[in-house]
Motif scaffolding. Sequence first.
Motif, PDB file in Angstrom:
ATOM      1  N   ALA A 273    -114.785 -71.705 -14.404  1.00 48.98           N
ATOM      2  CA  ALA A 273    -113.634 -72.084 -15.223  1.00 48.98           C
ATOM      3  C   ALA A 273    -112.886 -70.845 -15.711  1.00 48.98           C
ATOM      4  N   TYR A 274    -113.630 -69.808 -16.078  1.00 47.90           N
ATOM      5  CA  TYR A 274    -113.009 -68.572 -16.548  1.00 47.90           C
ATOM      6  C   TYR A 274    -112.168 -67.933 -15.434  1.00 47.90           C
ATOM      7  N   ALA A 275    -112.710 -67.923 -14.203  1.00 48.18           N
ATOM      8  CA  ALA A 275    -111.980 -67.347 -13.070  1.00 48.18           C
ATOM      9  C   ALA A 275    -110.669 -68.091 -12.832  1.00 48.18           C
ATOM     10  N   VAL A 276    -110.715 -69.411 -12.918  1.00 47.64           N
ATOM     11  CA  VAL A 276    -109.513 -70.230 -12.701  1.00 47.64           C
ATOM     12  C   VAL A 276    -108.493 -69.989 -13.808  1.00 47.64           C
ATOM     13  N   LEU A 277    -108.940 -70.005 -15.066  1.00 41.24           N
ATOM     14  CA  LEU A 277    -108.032 -69.847 -16.204  1.00 41.24           C
ATOM     15  C   LEU A 277    -107.407 -68.450 -16.246  1.00 41.24           C
TER      16      LEU A 277
ATOM     17  N   LEU B 140    -102.934 -59.080 -14.332  1.00 41.59           N
ATOM     18  CA  LEU B 140    -102.513 -59.276 -15.718  1.00 41.59           C
ATOM     19  C   LEU B 140    -102.153 -57.942 -16.373  1.00 41.59           C
ATOM     20  N   MET B 141    -103.012 -56.953 -16.213  1.00 43.14           N
ATOM     21  CA  MET B 141    -102.753 -55.638 -16.796  1.00 43.14           C
ATOM     22  C   MET B 141    -101.537 -54.972 -16.142  1.00 43.14           C
ATOM     23  N   GLY B 142    -101.439 -55.082 -14.819  1.00 45.88           N
ATOM     24  CA  GLY B 142    -100.317 -54.477 -14.113  1.00 45.88           C
ATOM     25  C   GLY B 142     -98.983 -55.103 -14.476  1.00 45.88           C
TER      26      GLY B 142
ATOM     27  N   VAL C  80    -112.153 -62.681  -7.757  1.00 44.81           N
ATOM     28  CA  VAL C  80    -110.993 -63.376  -8.333  1.00 44.81           C
ATOM     29  C   VAL C  80    -110.725 -62.875  -9.746  1.00 44.81           C
ATOM     30  N   ILE C  81    -111.767 -62.750 -10.557  1.00 43.93           N
ATOM     31  CA  ILE C  81    -111.601 -62.274 -11.934  1.00 43.93           C
ATOM     32  C   ILE C  81    -111.079 -60.842 -11.956  1.00 43.93           C
ATOM     33  N   LEU C  82    -111.649 -59.977 -11.124  1.00 39.55           N
ATOM     34  CA  LEU C  82    -111.210 -58.586 -11.053  1.00 39.55           C
ATOM     35  C   LEU C  82    -109.745 -58.499 -10.638  1.00 39.55           C
ATOM     36  N   THR C  83    -109.373 -59.266  -9.617  1.00 43.17           N
ATOM     37  CA  THR C  83    -107.996 -59.256  -9.134  1.00 43.17           C
ATOM     38  C   THR C  83    -107.040 -59.799 -10.195  1.00 43.17           C
TER      39      THR C  83
ATOM     40  N   SER D 261    -106.907 -66.483 -13.685  1.00 42.02           N
ATOM     41  CA  SER D 261    -105.968 -66.409 -12.564  1.00 42.02           C
ATOM     42  C   SER D 261    -104.652 -67.080 -12.921  1.00 42.02           C
ATOM     43  N   ALA D 262    -104.735 -68.244 -13.572  1.00 43.64           N
ATOM     44  CA  ALA D 262    -103.525 -68.962 -13.982  1.00 43.64           C
ATOM     45  C   ALA D 262    -102.741 -68.157 -15.012  1.00 43.64           C
ATOM     46  N   ALA D 263    -103.447 -67.538 -15.963  1.00 44.28           N
ATOM     47  CA  ALA D 263    -102.792 -66.732 -16.988  1.00 44.28           C
ATOM     48  C   ALA D 263    -102.114 -65.512 -16.370  1.00 44.28           C
TER      49      ALA D 263
END
Length: 264
Positions: free
Chosen positions: A234-238, A163-165, A155-158, A240-242
């Motif tokens: 929490a980091y993965a969720v945040l 975000l970068m793309g 999830v974090i990688l995706t 993803s939302a960002a």
Amino acid sequence: MLTAVKNQVRVCALSIKYNIMREMLNKVTFLTNILFMMLNNASFIIQWLILFRLKENIGGYTMKEVMILWGLAASSFGLSQILFARVFSLPELIINGKLDSYLVQPKNVLLSMMTSATNVSSIGDFLYGLVIYCIFGPSVSGFFLFLFFTITSAVILTAFALLMGSLTFWFVRADLFAGNMTNILVTFSTYPGGIFKGTVKFLLYLIIPVGMTIYLPVDIMVNFNIYRLLIVLAYAVLLSAAAAFVFYRGLKSYSSSNLMEARM
């Protein structure tokens, strides 16, 4: 609301299923790609065996911990590429105006785009990671923790790739920057976190989320800590939302190419 979410998830699951089934039409090629990817990953075990012959630990990591790190890096990357391979080519879609075909579909634009392609060889990465943990993992019960972190890391990688793309909506040649940043994350995921100090370590935790993707999960698997686990979740969720927020903001400034293209 729940029905709409359920329908979106069902459509995405079907999209992923048909992507894989389409790749399986040529079973020999399908199985060969998976097998060779597993063999390619396994070849790096020789490198680490040689290094650990010369030194007892590297950056505070033993051979077992390095193998768990490699397993998690491989399985999370593989899962991300199996489910959301199209995210990694988002800059190309934006530059060439190929998001048009997703905008006209009666589905969530982001989820439709993300699940529209799969990388078959990455199934080999995913399976390799599972096999590595089964061989070097500290416990059988820890396998479920490994699966949990495979999901959070994917999830974090995706989300990071998304975000970068999405920066390509605003900046010229941001595709090169996005590709380099994603490659840096993947590359640094295969090295023990203990060898990085100072500014580099700061960057790998707060700018390029290698720490949250790989290093912290590996530490938790070796020395379990529920609070650190919740931080990763929490980091993965945040993130993803960002990433979703930035994507939809960028989509408002997207210029259609007026391509006559349809997706079946």
